[in-house]
Design an enzyme around this catalytic site. Sequence first.
Site, PDB file in Angstrom:
ATOM      1  N   ARG A   1     -16.994  29.844  -7.374  1.00 13.82           N
ATOM      2  CA  ARG A   1     -17.296  28.821  -6.373  1.00 13.82           C
ATOM      3  C   ARG A   1     -18.312  27.819  -6.924  1.00 13.82           C
ATOM      4  NH1 ARG A   1     -19.023  32.175  -1.312  1.00 13.82           N
ATOM      5  NH2 ARG A   1     -19.434  30.082  -0.492  1.00 13.82           N
TER       6      ARG A   1
ATOM      7  N   GLU B   1      17.493 -10.437   3.979  1.00 11.88           N
ATOM      8  CA  GLU B   1      17.244  -9.059   4.393  1.00 11.88           C
ATOM      9  C   GLU B   1      18.553  -8.382   4.777  1.00 11.88           C
ATOM     10  OE1 GLU B   1      14.428  -7.471   4.181  1.00 11.88           O
ATOM     11  OE2 GLU B   1      13.306  -9.228   3.500  1.00 11.88           O
TER      12      GLU B   1
ATOM     13  N   HIS C   1     -15.095  43.898 -12.215  1.00 10.62           N
ATOM     14  CA  HIS C   1     -14.329  44.406 -11.078  1.00 10.62           C
ATOM     15  C   HIS C   1     -15.092  44.266  -9.766  1.00 10.62           C
ATOM     16  CE1 HIS C   1     -12.731  46.773 -14.513  1.00 10.62           C
ATOM     17  NE2 HIS C   1     -13.971  47.182 -14.668  1.00 10.62           N
TER      18      HIS C   1
ATOM     19  N   ALA D   1     -25.719  54.192 -10.495  1.00 11.84           N
ATOM     20  CA  ALA D   1     -24.657  53.922  -9.533  1.00 11.84           C
ATOM     21  C   ALA D   1     -25.117  54.237  -8.120  1.00 11.84           C
ATOM     22  CB  ALA D   1     -23.425  54.746  -9.877  1.00 11.84           C
TER      23      ALA D   1
ATOM     24  N   GLY E   1       0.784  -1.226   0.000  1.00  9.08           N
ATOM     25  CA  GLY E   1       0.000   0.000   0.000  1.00  9.08           C
ATOM     26  C   GLY E   1       0.811   1.268   0.000  1.00  9.08           C
TER      27      GLY E   1
END
Length: 453
Positions: free
Chosen positions: A329, A150, A359, A419, A99
């Site tokens: 997102r 080993e 912006h 605005a 693993g």
Amino acid sequence: MNIVILAAGTGKRMRSALPKVLHPLAGRPLLSHVIDTARALAPSRLVVVIGHGAEQVRAAVAAPDVQFAVQEQQLGTGHAVRQALPLLDPSQPTLVLYGDVPLTRTATLKRLADAATDARYGVLTVTLDDPTGYGRIVRDQAGCVTRIVEQKDASPDELRIDEINTGIVVAPTAQLSMWLGALGNDNAQGEYYLTDVVEQAIEAGFEIVTTQPDDEWETLGVNSKAQLAELERIHQRNLADALLAAGVTLADPARIDVRGTLACGRDVSIDVNCVFEGDVTLADGVTIGANCVIRHAAIAAGARVDAFSHLDGATVGANAVVGPYARLRPGAVLAADAHVGNFVEVKNATLGQGSKANHLTYLGDADIGARVNVGAGTITCNYDGANKFRTVIEDDVFVGSDTQFVAPVRVGRGVTVAAGTTVWKDVAADMLVLNDKTQTAKSGYVRPVKKKS
């Protein structure tokens, strides 16, 4: 074929509470990479041996085709494989994987399995310039494998051997069961080594066959954070090479991270330091600027994502432009030719064809039509402290700067929003909407002067 994956170790050198096999490589657990490789071989049984952090490991990789055996005490690789025996088909050979060895190619394992047919015992070996720390392959004068020793049990002559055991083996399962039952632990570690089975196989008249991988890194394991980082770089370079071979332009192949699946069309260009996570699709002619993070996103042909943009769960239409410094997102959908510029955040909202928010804007929980111009400083006020509501802005609306839409609210087609307006009531089509303000200019005003200390 049975496949057993050993994943019970503690991983002390990782110095982490997370089980070693769950440490991420390219955004996914080490063990998941090994399981994917195993699946590519279409095993009849797939068994993962778990021990340290067993339930955590089980939860992370649980799947209908994965069975689990538990090694309560970590008494060596031979002991670990023994725990899996009741779950194996004794009429099929068994391939043993690890693993924490995530980069072995499927083709390498298939070559080993093919060599170990007809009741042969197959061992994957590799020749290293520095074999320190690994078990050595001991051969006789005829070149036949006689045993695997080993490092801690090797003689000075054996330590000079540069062919090492990777631990990956293929063995006939019925015989393997008998050999594992006869294993002893008379060694420096006091463990039951799978490698000791080789001598029993030879004594039983089985031929030991070996194959080697095409690349040394295929058998590298992870025992420390440094080794994990090394394998991450190897894996990322392999992914980058595959992208280059497919025709993707990478400004620097050493500075891209793919932590999932990245599918690219023709003539895709990716600048430096970009990270791709989850499933990402870049269609023909897409350009990604430097330092972008793109997760679970689909970007259509000809679109451009400029530098330092962050996309998560977003869909970007053809020839759209995102960024620089934009954030999309989950649920953000940009239609063709839409623009989302610097310091604009879009969440769970659609931006229609040709619409622009260039912006300093937040568009959350909104449905915005085509050809809408959203001025700087616009905010959809979607949350009342308890619930979220949607803002609907129909086609051809012009939104002036510093505007707030207090949801739920609908603005009709062709509306002009002056605005500095706060829109809290629905507006019919083609209207001008503004908040009445008075402007006062006074003469004779003197600015304050900074006091001297």
